[in-house]
Design a protein around this motif. Sequence first.
Motif, short mmCIF file in Angstrom:
data_model
loop_
_atom_site.label_atom_id
_atom_site.label_comp_id
_atom_site.label_asym_id
_atom_site.label_seq_id
_atom_site.Cartn_x
_atom_site.Cartn_y
_atom_site.Cartn_z
N ILE A 265 0.85 -1.20 0.00
CA ILE A 265 0.00 0.00 0.00
C ILE A 265 0.88 1.24 0.00
O ILE A 265 0.59 2.22 -0.70
N GLU A 266 1.97 1.23 0.76
CA GLU A 266 2.87 2.38 0.83
C GLU A 266 3.45 2.69 -0.55
O GLU A 266 3.60 3.85 -0.92
N GLY A 267 3.81 1.64 -1.29
CA GLY A 267 4.34 1.82 -2.64
C GLY A 267 3.31 2.43 -3.58
O GLY A 267 3.62 3.30 -4.39
N LEU A 268 2.08 1.98 -3.45
CA LEU A 268 1.00 2.53 -4.27
C LEU A 268 0.74 3.99 -3.89
O LEU A 268 0.59 4.85 -4.76
N SER A 269 0.75 4.28 -2.61
CA SER A 269 0.48 5.64 -2.13
C SER A 269 1.56 6.61 -2.56
O SER A 269 1.27 7.69 -3.10
N VAL A 270 2.83 6.26 -2.36
CA VAL A 270 3.93 7.17 -2.67
C VAL A 270 4.04 7.42 -4.17
O VAL A 270 4.51 8.48 -4.59
N ASN A 271 3.59 6.50 -5.00
CA ASN A 271 3.66 6.67 -6.46
C ASN A 271 2.41 7.32 -7.04
O ASN A 271 2.27 7.40 -8.25
N ASN A 272 1.52 7.78 -6.16
CA ASN A 272 0.30 8.48 -6.59
C ASN A 272 0.10 9.75 -5.76
O ASN A 272 -0.90 9.89 -5.05
N PRO A 273 1.06 10.70 -5.83
CA PRO A 273 0.97 11.89 -4.99
C PRO A 273 -0.23 12.79 -5.31
O PRO A 273 -0.58 13.64 -4.50
N HIS A 274 -0.87 12.57 -6.46
CA HIS A 274 -2.05 13.37 -6.80
C HIS A 274 -3.28 12.96 -5.96
O HIS A 274 -4.28 13.65 -5.96
N ILE A 275 -3.17 11.86 -5.22
CA ILE A 275 -4.21 11.43 -4.28
C ILE A 275 -3.67 11.74 -2.88
O ILE A 275 -2.86 10.98 -2.34
N GLN A 276 -4.07 12.87 -2.32
CA GLN A 276 -3.51 13.31 -1.04
C GLN A 276 -3.92 12.40 0.11
O GLN A 276 -3.13 12.15 1.02
N ASP A 277 -5.14 11.89 0.12
CA ASP A 277 -5.62 11.03 1.20
C ASP A 277 -5.93 9.64 0.63
O ASP A 277 -6.94 9.45 -0.04
#
Length: 193
Positions: free
Chosen positions: A39-51
Amino acid sequence: MFRQLPRIPRNCPPAFLGRYTVQSGDTFFTIAQMFRVRIEGLSVNNPHIQDPNLLFPGDVLCVPGLIPYPCSIILKPQVRVPFGTSGVAYVNFAPRGGQAISFMATLPSPATFGNFDMYTGEILIPAIGGYGNQLFPTPEDPPTWSSRVELPTVVTITPNSRAVIRPSNSFTGISGPIILEAVIRSSSCQPQQ
């Protein structure tokens, strides 16, 4: 009624060139499971999704993939073929996660190329190997042959992978020459906007 506009990344990092459009009910957790990524990898590679706890249908996420997909490529003849012989390969998400490549081609009878009775579509991935499946014809003359190859979730199509179609003999197991082929490159598969 307020409707959230889809959030779409301008570009994706090199190892996350695939794109996934969020469907109703998707969460970062379910998407991370589908693509076998943290999940962290997905989150960090999608900075346009703030939350990461707040996704909307239509949002587009960068997902693991060394080539942008969905991706369509034209398969080019590698031997002399009858007029009208052509094909395409389509790289996309597999229904159960990971990647799949679908083949569709207008081809003459496999016997045109020797003692063959079927066609196979294969994806040949450098340093990994090949995955393939039998193509099946439609009733038209000449038929359209098609099939989908679902890759194991631990395998990713990399640049310079080759999508090929060749005739085969179902009784002897002998494969014939490559009839149609395309090399998959990042430049030949541009992300959808």
